[in-house]
Design an enzyme around this catalytic site. Structure first.
Site, PDB file in Angstrom:
ATOM      1  N   TYR A 155       0.841  -1.201   0.000  1.00 25.73           N
ATOM      2  CA  TYR A 155       0.000   0.000   0.000  1.00 25.73           C
ATOM      3  C   TYR A 155       0.878   1.254   0.000  1.00 25.73           C
ATOM      4  O   TYR A 155       0.492   2.301  -0.509  1.00 25.73           O
ATOM      5  CB  TYR A 155      -0.956  -0.042   1.191  1.00 25.73           C
ATOM      6  CG  TYR A 155      -2.148   0.877   1.088  1.00 25.73           C
ATOM      7  CD1 TYR A 155      -2.418   1.813   2.076  1.00 25.73           C
ATOM      8  CD2 TYR A 155      -3.039   0.796   0.005  1.00 25.73           C
ATOM      9  CE1 TYR A 155      -3.528   2.640   1.995  1.00 25.73           C
ATOM     10  CE2 TYR A 155      -4.139   1.624  -0.073  1.00 25.73           C
ATOM     11  CZ  TYR A 155      -4.387   2.543   0.922  1.00 25.73           C
ATOM     12  OH  TYR A 155      -5.483   3.375   0.845  1.00 25.73           O
ATOM     13  N   LYS A 162      -3.046   8.400   3.095  1.00 30.97           N
ATOM     14  CA  LYS A 162      -4.277   8.189   3.875  1.00 30.97           C
ATOM     15  C   LYS A 162      -4.085   8.647   5.328  1.00 30.97           C
ATOM     16  O   LYS A 162      -5.004   9.173   5.945  1.00 30.97           O
ATOM     17  CB  LYS A 162      -4.708   6.728   3.838  1.00 30.97           C
ATOM     18  CG  LYS A 162      -5.267   6.265   2.488  1.00 30.97           C
ATOM     19  CD  LYS A 162      -6.492   7.012   2.038  1.00 30.97           C
ATOM     20  CE  LYS A 162      -7.112   6.374   0.807  1.00 30.97           C
ATOM     21  NZ  LYS A 162      -8.283   7.137   0.307  1.00 30.97           N
TER      22      LYS A 162
END
Ligand SMILES: CCCCCCc1ccc(Oc2ccc(Oc3cccc(O)n3)cc2)c(O)c1
Length: 254
Positions: A155, A162
């Site tokens: 990720y 995020k």
């Protein structure tokens, strides 16, 4: 009808699989009037198809990297609606090369791009929404993922973006609360979307979470739409700066 008469702007529908499409469907079913943005003409067709079931939705172009398009978007909302009750941010992007391999190899451009699109766009949009929400108050939502709270292999830069998005939401909640504007985070489990297909190892994550999570199932855009409608509604009138995981309980596991 949870959202009767509420005017809600939703940014981030790419196609029928999009999380934002699921949110739009539930909000429309709960009586909301919708404005949906599309990134460019390539996406207009699929947004129109999703909007056919909605009552006179506004379909407006918006690339959050272009300040003039953001200004034009809110000018149109002001013109057509006069005010705004809700805003759903479901936008993110990172270069595919930065969604795999060693995080230390992330380029300066890749790092900035991911943060520009996936994190900075939230305070930018919130600032433009503020004058349209200030009187009656409003509710702003953004979409995160567990990889923004703890390390999830591959990720990488999106996780860092995020984390920035989630803290941005909390600083916005603190700053905009006095205008009765609430800002919350929805953190869905992995969902098979157009974006997800660009991440290395996504398929195996989908199967792993389904086997391990308490509800033993994957989640879908409708699950996310239900919680989003709640956070956009007056039922969440005292909830701000909060994260709700819509992940079948996966985040509670070690
Ligand atoms: C290895 C993590 C597996 C679970 C990922 C769940 C997930 C799926 C999709 C997510 O949204 C995006 C959106 C854009 C994005 O950047 C992309 C996507 C496709 C192609 C590309 O060049 N960039 C990556 C993830 C997201 O934030 C999180």
């Amino acid at each position: 009808m949870l959202l009767k008469g509420k005017k809600i702007l939703i940014l981030g529908i790419a196609n029928h699989r999009s999380i934002a499409a699921g949110i739009a469907k539930v909000c429309a079913a709960q009586g909301a009037q919708l404005a949906l943005t599309y990134l460019n003409d390539r996406f207009l067709k699929s947004v129109e198809k999703i909007a056919t079931d909605f009552e006179n939705p506004l379909l407006l172009p918006c690339d959050v990297n272009q300040d003039d398009q953001v200004v034009a978007l809110f000018d149109r909302i002001k013109e057509e609606w006069g005010h705004l009750d809700g805003l759903v941010h479901s936008i993110a992007f990172a270069d595919q090369n930065d969604l795999k391999g060693s995080f230390e190899e992330t380029s300066r451009d890749g790092f900035l791009l991911a943060h520009n699109v996936s994190a900075y766009s939230l305070p930018l949009l919130a600032n433009h929404a503020k004058p349209l929400m200030a009187e009656r108050g409003g509710s702003i939502l953004c979409m995160s993922y567990l990889g923004g709270e703890r390390v999830v292999t591959n990720y990488n830069v999106m996780g860092v973006a995020k984390a920035s998005l989630e803290m941005s939401a909390k600083y916005l909640a603190a700053s905009m609360g006095e205008h009765n504007i609430r800002v919350n985070i929805v953190s869905p489990g992995p969902i098979k979307t157009l974006a997800a297909s660009g991440i290395a190892g996504f398929r195996s994550i989908l199967d792993e979470v389904k086997e391990r999570n308490p509800l033993k199932r994957n989640v879908d855009p409708n699950d996310v739409g239900n919680v989003s409608a709640f956070l956009l509604s007056d039922f969440a009138s005292a909830v701000t700066g909060e994260t709700i995981h819509v992940d079948a309980g996966y985040h509670i596991l070690g």
